[in-house]
Design an enzyme around this catalytic site. Structure first.
Site, PDB file in Angstrom:
ATOM      1  CB  CYS A  74      -1.001  -0.006   1.144  1.00 34.90           C
ATOM      2  SG  CYS A  74      -0.282   0.035   2.807  1.00 34.90           S
ATOM      3  CG  HIS A  82      -4.387  -0.411   3.930  1.00 26.60           C
ATOM      4  ND1 HIS A  82      -3.565  -1.263   3.224  1.00 26.60           N
ATOM      5  CD2 HIS A  82      -5.353  -0.018   3.066  1.00 26.60           C
ATOM      6  CE1 HIS A  82      -4.033  -1.388   1.988  1.00 26.60           C
ATOM      7  NE2 HIS A  82      -5.117  -0.639   1.870  1.00 26.60           N
ATOM      8  CG  HIS A  87      -6.483  -0.127  -1.495  1.00 27.37           C
ATOM      9  ND1 HIS A  87      -6.496  -1.005  -0.450  1.00 27.37           N
ATOM     10  CD2 HIS A  87      -7.595  -0.415  -2.222  1.00 27.37           C
ATOM     11  CE1 HIS A  87      -7.567  -1.791  -0.536  1.00 27.37           C
ATOM     12  NE2 HIS A  87      -8.245  -1.449  -1.603  1.00 27.37           N
TER      13      HIS A  87
END
Length: 191
Positions: free
Chosen positions: A88, A140, A152
């Site tokens: 990510c 994240h 993402h």
């Protein structure tokens, strides 16, 4: 229930077709737009791409288009390139470096610390969205593309994709939104 599962599945399958192949090589903004149109991604994601193009500055539009160019790239823990895969924060770092020349820290929590906190209601395409997916804050990160959606690199076995942050999973894990400052006091979300 089937509809909720089927729509993301169809969307991710369609988006996987958008990643440029090695033969296509690096592409510019206009080339990327054409590539995404040819592969049908723009028509499938029409509302958020139109929003990114019409409601935000050129930098944010370039950033979102650059991110869309990585759709379908496989996830790889610690990955930071389209050739080897992305995690990510590696995706976010690569998109910002390639599209606006901003080098962000490597980890998601470091990216959160290096950017300006904004309210969720202030989100514009190009802003960062953070989630608690590993029982710790800012574990994240993704790039907001508009219309409640973000791009993402989700997890092992998956590929870079667009998801709706309003679904239950992401809503309950949302940690905050950040805006990336650029040289000269500008931000990616500036008009």
């Amino acid at each position: 229930m089937h509809r909720v599962i089927l729509i993301p599945l169809l969307m991710s399958c369609a988006l996987a077709q958008a990643a440029p192949t090695e033969e296509e090589g690096a592409v510019g903004h206009d080339d990327m737009t054409q590539l995404l149109e040819e592969r049908g991604v723009i028509s499938r994601l029409g509302s958020q791409l139109k929003l990114a193009r019409s409601n935000v500055g050129e930098k944010a539009s370039d950033l979102v288009m650059s991110a869309m160019g990585f759709l379908g790239v496989p996830y790889r823990y610690g990955g930071n390139s389209a050739d080897t895969g992305f995690d990510c924060s590696g995706l976010v770092r690569a998109v910002f470096e390639q599209s606006v020349g901003k080098i962000l820290p490597r980890r998601a929590d470091e990216q959160a610390a290096a950017t300006q906190a904004i309210d969720r209601s202030e989100l514009k395409p190009g802003d960062l969205v953070f989630f608690n997916t590993m029982r710790r804050a800012f574990s994240h990160v993704g790039i907001y593309v508009g219309d409640g959606k973000f791009i993402h690199a989700p997890r092992t076995g998956a590929s870079v994709r667009v998801e709706d942050m309003r679904i239950s999973y992401w809503q309950t894990r949302f940690n905050g939104a950040r805006r990336v400052p650029l040289p000269g006091g500008d931000t990616t979300a500036s008009r």
